[in-house]
Every structure is written in structure tokens, then in C-alpha cells.
Design a protein around this motif. Structure first.
Motif, mmCIF file in Angstrom:
data_model
loop_
_atom_site.group_PDB
_atom_site.id
_atom_site.type_symbol
_atom_site.label_atom_id
_atom_site.label_comp_id
_atom_site.label_asym_id
_atom_site.label_seq_id
_atom_site.Cartn_x
_atom_site.Cartn_y
_atom_site.Cartn_z
ATOM 1 N N LYS A 443 0.829 -1.207 0.000
ATOM 2 C CA LYS A 443 0.000 0.000 0.000
ATOM 3 C C LYS A 443 0.865 1.258 0.000
ATOM 4 C CE LYS A 443 -3.591 2.402 2.641
ATOM 5 N NZ LYS A 443 -4.407 2.408 3.887
ATOM 6 N N ASP A 444 1.947 1.238 0.804
ATOM 7 C CA ASP A 444 2.858 2.389 0.836
ATOM 8 C C ASP A 444 3.484 2.636 -0.531
ATOM 9 O OD1 ASP A 444 2.507 2.912 3.567
ATOM 10 O OD2 ASP A 444 4.016 1.437 4.139
ATOM 11 N N ILE A 445 3.903 1.545 -1.173
ATOM 12 C CA ILE A 445 4.522 1.678 -2.496
ATOM 13 C C ILE A 445 3.534 2.274 -3.484
ATOM 14 C CG2 ILE A 445 5.481 0.367 -4.438
ATOM 15 C CD1 ILE A 445 6.703 -1.553 -2.372
ATOM 16 N N GLN A 446 2.282 1.826 -3.396
ATOM 17 C CA GLN A 446 1.237 2.321 -4.294
ATOM 18 C C GLN A 446 0.994 3.817 -4.085
ATOM 19 O OE1 GLN A 446 -0.247 0.213 -6.476
ATOM 20 N NE2 GLN A 446 -1.604 1.737 -7.406
ATOM 21 N N GLU A 447 1.013 4.251 -2.808
ATOM 22 C CA GLU A 447 0.665 5.628 -2.480
ATOM 23 C C GLU A 447 1.853 6.589 -2.503
ATOM 24 O OE1 GLU A 447 -1.226 5.415 1.300
ATOM 25 O OE2 GLU A 447 -3.099 4.557 0.524
ATOM 26 N N LYS A 448 3.045 6.084 -2.154
ATOM 27 C CA LYS A 448 4.192 6.977 -1.958
ATOM 28 C C LYS A 448 5.201 6.970 -3.106
ATOM 29 C CE LYS A 448 2.970 7.967 2.360
ATOM 30 N NZ LYS A 448 2.614 9.324 2.811
ATOM 31 N N ILE A 449 5.154 5.934 -3.937
ATOM 32 C CA ILE A 449 6.169 5.799 -4.988
ATOM 33 C C ILE A 449 5.546 5.994 -6.370
ATOM 34 C CG2 ILE A 449 7.931 4.321 -5.996
ATOM 35 C CD1 ILE A 449 8.516 5.090 -3.108
ATOM 36 N N GLU A 450 6.103 6.917 -7.120
ATOM 37 C CA GLU A 450 5.668 7.153 -8.494
ATOM 38 C C GLU A 450 6.877 6.933 -9.401
ATOM 39 O OE1 GLU A 450 3.023 7.623 -11.363
ATOM 40 O OE2 GLU A 450 2.436 8.001 -9.268
ATOM 41 N N LYS A 457 10.030 0.444 -17.190
ATOM 42 C CA LYS A 457 10.434 -0.468 -18.267
ATOM 43 C C LYS A 457 11.651 -1.297 -17.860
ATOM 44 C CE LYS A 457 10.289 -1.862 -22.666
ATOM 45 N NZ LYS A 457 11.450 -2.733 -22.720
ATOM 46 N N ILE A 458 12.648 -0.644 -17.290
ATOM 47 C CA ILE A 458 13.864 -1.344 -16.861
ATOM 48 C C ILE A 458 13.532 -2.361 -15.772
ATOM 49 C CG2 ILE A 458 16.053 -1.043 -15.644
ATOM 50 C CD1 ILE A 458 16.344 1.625 -17.093
ATOM 51 N N LEU A 459 12.713 -1.947 -14.818
ATOM 52 C CA LEU A 459 12.350 -2.823 -13.711
ATOM 53 C C LEU A 459 11.563 -4.035 -14.205
ATOM 54 C CD1 LEU A 459 12.403 -3.298 -10.677
ATOM 55 C CD2 LEU A 459 10.408 -1.817 -10.452
ATOM 56 N N GLU A 460 10.608 -3.807 -15.078
ATOM 57 C CA GLU A 460 9.798 -4.912 -15.599
ATOM 58 C C GLU A 460 10.636 -5.872 -16.433
ATOM 59 O OE1 GLU A 460 6.793 -2.800 -17.663
ATOM 60 O OE2 GLU A 460 5.659 -2.262 -15.837
ATOM 61 N N ASP A 461 11.553 -5.344 -17.245
ATOM 62 C CA ASP A 461 12.422 -6.201 -18.064
ATOM 63 C C ASP A 461 13.320 -7.057 -17.175
ATOM 64 O OD1 ASP A 461 11.313 -5.145 -20.315
ATOM 65 O OD2 ASP A 461 12.994 -3.808 -20.805
ATOM 66 N N ALA A 462 13.863 -6.445 -16.128
ATOM 67 C CA ALA A 462 14.735 -7.181 -15.205
ATOM 68 C C ALA A 462 13.955 -8.261 -14.462
ATOM 69 C CB ALA A 462 15.375 -6.217 -14.212
ATOM 70 N N ALA A 463 12.731 -7.928 -14.074
ATOM 71 C CA ALA A 463 11.893 -8.891 -13.353
ATOM 72 C C ALA A 463 11.592 -10.112 -14.219
ATOM 73 C CB ALA A 463 10.599 -8.228 -12.903
ATOM 74 N N MET A 464 11.341 -9.871 -15.502
ATOM 75 C CA MET A 464 11.073 -10.968 -16.423
ATOM 76 C C MET A 464 12.330 -11.817 -16.648
ATOM 77 S SD MET A 464 7.903 -11.089 -17.502
ATOM 78 C CE MET A 464 8.010 -11.901 -19.104
ATOM 79 N N PHE A 473 10.472 -7.997 -6.340
ATOM 80 C CA PHE A 473 10.103 -6.850 -7.174
ATOM 81 C C PHE A 473 9.921 -5.605 -6.317
ATOM 82 C CE2 PHE A 473 7.190 -4.181 -9.624
ATOM 83 C CZ PHE A 473 7.748 -4.231 -10.904
ATOM 84 N N HIS A 474 9.194 -5.762 -5.212
ATOM 85 C CA HIS A 474 8.980 -4.635 -4.301
ATOM 86 C C HIS A 474 10.271 -4.230 -3.602
ATOM 87 C CE1 HIS A 474 4.354 -5.301 -3.947
ATOM 88 N NE2 HIS A 474 4.673 -4.485 -4.931
ATOM 89 N N LYS A 475 11.122 -5.206 -3.274
ATOM 90 C CA LYS A 475 12.378 -4.882 -2.591
ATOM 91 C C LYS A 475 13.293 -4.032 -3.480
ATOM 92 C CE LYS A 475 12.792 -8.408 0.989
ATOM 93 N NZ LYS A 475 12.750 -7.392 2.054
ATOM 94 N N ILE A 476 13.286 -4.291 -4.771
ATOM 95 C CA ILE A 476 14.094 -3.483 -5.689
ATOM 96 C C ILE A 476 13.606 -2.035 -5.671
ATOM 97 C CG2 ILE A 476 14.740 -3.124 -8.093
ATOM 98 C CD1 ILE A 476 16.120 -5.476 -6.796
ATOM 99 N N ILE A 477 12.291 -1.851 -5.636
ATOM 100 C CA ILE A 477 11.735 -0.492 -5.568
ATOM 101 C C ILE A 477 12.145 0.182 -4.256
ATOM 102 C CG2 ILE A 477 9.597 0.856 -5.458
ATOM 103 C CD1 ILE A 477 8.292 -1.266 -7.261
ATOM 104 N N LYS A 478 12.072 -0.561 -3.167
ATOM 105 C CA LYS A 478 12.449 0.000 -1.859
ATOM 106 C C LYS A 478 13.926 0.387 -1.845
ATOM 107 C CE LYS A 478 9.119 -2.978 0.563
ATOM 108 N NZ LYS A 478 8.975 -4.066 1.553
#
Length: 509
Positions: A443-450, A457-464, A473-478
Motif C-alpha cells: 500500500k505504501d509503495i502504491q501511495e508513496k512511490i511514483e 520499463k527497466i524494472l519490468e524487463d529485469a523482473a522478467m 520486485f517490491h524490494k528493488i523499488i524500496k
């Protein structure tokens, strides 16, 4: 009188409580007996022998043909340890009318030696704290415990050396005699808390290892768990020990909480006040109970003693698999639940995990590892545990010439700490609390991270490509958010995500 009431306390890791010690004497009942009721453990039961002998050796009347009932209330709460000895002894002397004093607003704590001398006990800090919260004015306790007790302000702390001394004090206090030479004086704390800091290794003495130092800085800034792996003797332990030097100082509330936990667990040793984030380093042979906590009547383990600090687990894969798997709950939720037949408790366990290990190729000094060794390694290091460790960094070997080159000196811990403090301040403002980036929920990621489109694109490609789980996936964003905070950046940029991706585990077998 024949009936008396004295007050004491029982310590608990999370919720200490007041204990009413009632003593009733039945005269001429036959052979002398002393019975303790109110869920006493073995140590409390043995108070019968200690108290009776201490009373006799302090020159007070020894029970002869009396039946003595000692009731510890509330009856439904377990009473543990020798802390009620002094209260029971005073309760008997008061009920037997050998002394008269007002026991209201007074707490009595301490173990009695057979000669009546008062001995040091564990858990003083949480007991004094609950006494103050419940409105008591004075606490009488062993002289050896007085420095620790005096950390709690707003309540009188009286250091007592023996049963005889406290009886003389209470008699004089009751009679309000003019000669106050034997009155026990309330202790005034002379502790300089700022001078109680431990000496910590400075990062400036760590040669090279720029990548690992950077990873540790990110870990400290966002509260992220980290794994260091590499050959033995490359400085993993040294850097782990330097880590607490770049963490923020504890607030007074945090310091008292942690000191209370260590006090109740009997882990203070020579320390009186823990003002720095604790650093716990259990051996890899440690049992499940010693790490996680437990026992018939649950006690805290290393994960709780590391609360608001660091849990360093060297030789990580050498720990018992049950221990490693049990780390999932505290690493995810910052607490650990201990359930036993006689009690269930929820211990705090908000720590930063620093793990270290030597990959098999380094342990066996060969690039080829047998299938059996590889399987053993992989069984210990399960997917869920790997996912919960945010940063993975290899610690490389250092050239021997660099080790003695005085011109090679990295940043000091203080310089790194200043960046960590700035990054944490940004997080406090972001969440309007003491939450760190590592503690962000979906929820925090949804509300606080844009995220910008190119970053997505880079994140999604790496995840795949790397088959990330949603947790990773969330830890990389954090991690990207923490790296951006260290730079004072408002948004997560491409370079922040790329750096975060570099800290995912590579082929370490």
C-alpha cells in the motif's frame, strides 16, 4: 497483627506487574511450616529456606511453632526468581510484630543470602519502571542494582545492603527520630550517559571494499537486510562490527526499551544503559531457542536482544536450518511469536540482519564444487530466505601491499553516518513516522512511490529476465528509493534502479 501486606514486582519482557506479598501467621499451630502460594516457580519456593535462615542470622525472632502462609497476588500470574525474598522477610517480621512501619507506596526487591545480605537480581529496570507507573513513591533494592534503577527518574531509589539495615531504616523512619544517621539515603544518579558509549571500529580503517561499504551504507539508511559473501579473512566481520557506528543514536525511549529488555533477560552484564543500537553476534552452533526465544516460560532470544539494532550471523549457512527458516517472521513483521503450553508471548524483533558466509568455492579453495556440497548449500539457503535479504555483496580479496599502505584510507564512519541521517530524515518526513523504506508495505509503495515510464520499463524487463517474485520486485523499488534518498533525489531515477539490481544474488556456488 499476624497479617501483613508488602509490595514487590515481577518483571516481564513486555509487561511487568505489581505483586502483593501477604503474610499470615497462625500461632501455636504445631510444627513450623512456611507455604508460598500464587504460582511460584522453584526459585520462589526455595525462598522458604533463604528467608527463614536470613531472619535468624539477622538477629530477629525465628519462626518456632507457627504456620506461615505467604500469598503472592495476582494468583493467576507466574512468579519467578528470588526477587521476593526481601518482601517475604519484611512481611513476616511485620506480621510477627517485631517491627512496625507503613508499607504503602513502597516496593521491596532483592534476593537474600543466608546471612541476611541483599544480593543483586535481574530485571530491575522494568520493575522500577512499572512501580513508578503505578504511583509508588519509593523502591528498596540491592545496592548493586542502584545504578541501573536510577535510570528511571521521578521515584526514590534506596540502596540496601542487608535485611538488618533496612529494618533499622524503616523503624527510624516510622518513629521519625531526630538521629537519622542510620537512615538509608535515596540514591542520586551520577551516571553520565553520554560517556557510556562503546568503542566501535571505524570504517576508515577498512582498506578498499568500496562496493561493500556502499551496500552497508544503503542498508543503514533504509534498514535493509544484507548478505556479505567472499573468501575468509577479507574483512566481513570487521565491517559488520563497524556498522553500528553509522546508525543513528537511539532516542531516550528506544534506549530505555532496549535496556529494559536486556535487563529482564539478564543480558546487561557490565552495561548499565544501552545508548547505542545493540550488536548481537550469536555463534553458528547456537540453538533455536537461544536465537528465536522460547522455553517453558518463554524468554527472548537473540532476535529480540538485537531489537532496534543489528543481528550479525557469521557463517550463515552453518546455522541450523530450523533457525534460518524461523527468521522469516521477524524479518518480515519485526516481531516473533512464541507459543508454549504455559504461555504465549509476542517479542519485538525489529533488527537489521547482517549475514556473512564463505561460498563453497572459497571454503574448499577450488572453482569446482561437488554436487553433494552444492545441494547441502542450497538446502540451507532457501528461496524465501534469499528473497528476504535485500542486498547481496561480494567481499573481494585485498592486495597485501594495500593493507600496510597508510595513504589508503577510506571515509570515516562519521562521514557515512551524516548521509545516513539525512536519508532517514527524508523517510521520516515521507511517512510521518519512524518507518524506514525497508518497512514499506504494498500500500505504501502504491501511495508513496511514483515511477517514471523508463524506470518502470527497466524494472519490468529485469523482473522478467531474472524471474523475480513479487516480494523481490517490491524490494528493488524500496532499495531504489533508499539510494535516491541518499542522493537527496525527489524521484527514483534509472541509475537508482540499476544500482539496486546489482545487489541481487549472483551465482555464489
Amino acid at each position: 497483627m499476624n497479617l501483613s501486606k508488602i509490595y514487590s514486582t515481577q518483571f516481564d519482557i513486555l509487561s511487568s506487574f505489581i505483586v502483593e506479598v501477604e503474610v499470615d501467621i497462625v500461632k501455636n499451630s504445631g510444627s513450623p511450616t512456611l507455604k508460598i502460594v500464587g504460582l511460584p516457580d522453584k526459585a520462589v519456593e526455595e525462598a522458604k529456606e533463604r528467608v527463614v535462615t536470613a531472619i535468624k542470622n539477622s538477629n530477629f525472632g525465628k519462626p518456632q511453632v507457627d504456620k506461615i502462609i505467604v500469598s503472592l497476588s495476582p494468583a493467576e500470574e507466574k512468579k519467578t526468581g528470588p526477587i521476593f525474598d526481601l518482601a517475604i522477610a519484611l512481611g513476616y517480621i511485620l506480621a510477627d510484630e517485631q517491627i512496625s512501619f507503613n508499607s504503602d507506596n513502597k516496593i521491596f526487591l532483592g534476593e537474600l543470602a543466608l546471612d541476611g545480605v541483599l544480593r543483586k537480581v535481574s530485571g530491575i529496570l522494568p520493575m522500577v519502571k512499572i512501580a513508578k507507573e503505578k504511583g509508588f513513591k519509593s523502591v528498596y533494592l540491592p545496592k548493586e542494582n542502584v545504578e541501573e534503577a536510577s535510570l528511571i527518574s521521578g521515584i526514590n531509589i534506596f540502596p540496601v545492603e542487608s535485611l538488618k539495615e533496612i529494618v533499622e531504616h524503616l523503624e527510624q523512619e516510622e518513629k521519625k527520630e531526630k538521629d537519622l544517621s542510620k537512615i538509608i539515603k535515596p540514591h542520586k544518579s551520577k551516571i553520565n550517559l553520554k560517556n557510556k558509549k562503546k568503542e566501535i571500529t571505524d570504517f576508515s580503517y577498512v582498506k578498499g571494499q568500496g562496493i561493500t561499504k556502499r551496500a552497508l551504507e544503503i542498508s543503514a539508511a533504509g534498514g535493509h537486510n544484507i548478505m556479505m559473501y567472499g573468501a575468509p579473512g577479507t574483512g566481513k566481520t570487521m565491517m559488520a562490527r563497524a556498522f553500528t557506528g553509522i546508525l543513528p543514536e537511539l532516542s531516550n525511549e528506544e534506549a530505555l526499551e532496549i535496556t529494559s529488555i536486556h535487563s529482564a533477560a539478564g543480558a546487561l552484564k557490565d552495561e548499565i544503559y544501552i545508548s547505542q543500537p545493540p550488536f548481537r553476534s550469536p555463534h553458528h552452533t547456537s540453538s533455536y531457542v537461544s536465537i528465536i526465544g522460547g522455553g517453558t516460560y518463554p524468554k527472548p532470544g537473540e532476535v529480540t536482544l538485537a531489537h532496534n539494532g543489528v543481528l550479525f550471523m557469521d557463517e550463515f549457512v552453518e546455522f541450523d536450518k530450523r533457525v534460518l527458516e524461523s527468521l522469516r517472521e521477524p524479518m518480515e513483521d519485526n516481531f516473533v511469536n512464541i507459543s508454549r503450553s504455559k504461555a504465549s508471548v509476542k517479542f519485538p524483533a525489529n533488527f537489521i540482519l547482517i549475514a556473512a558466509m564463505n561460498p563453497p568455492s572459497e571454503v574448499f579453495r577450488t572453482k569446482s564444487v561437488s554436487y553433494a556440497e552444492e545441494q547441502k548449500f542450497r538446502k540451507k539457503l532457501s528461496g524465501p530466505i534469499i528473497d528476504r535479504i535485500d542486498l547481496w555483496t561480494e567481499v573481494s580479496k585485498i592486495d597485501h601491499k594495500d593493507l600496510i599502505n597508510k595513504n589508503i584510507q577510506g571515509e570515516s564512519s562519521q562521514e557515512i553516518k551524516q548521509r545516513v541521517l539525512k536519508a532517514r530524515k527524508i523517510q521520516m518526513e515521507r511517512f510521518n513516522s519512524d518507518k524506514l523504506n525497508s518497512g514499506m508495505t504494498a500500500k505504501d509503495i502504491q501511495e508513496k512511490i511514483e515511477l517514471k515510464s523508463e524506470v518502470k520499463k527497466i524494472l519490468e524487463d529485469a523482473a522478467m529476465a531474472m524471474d523475480f517474485s513479487p516480494r523481490v520486485f517490491h524490494k528493488i523499488i524500496k532499495l531504489g528509493r533508499t539510494i535516491a534518498d541518499l542522493e537527496g533525489g525527489e524521484d527514483i531515477e534509472t541509475k537508482h534502479i540499476l544500482e539496486a539490481l546489482q545487489y541481487r544474488p549472483k551465482n555464489i556456488i
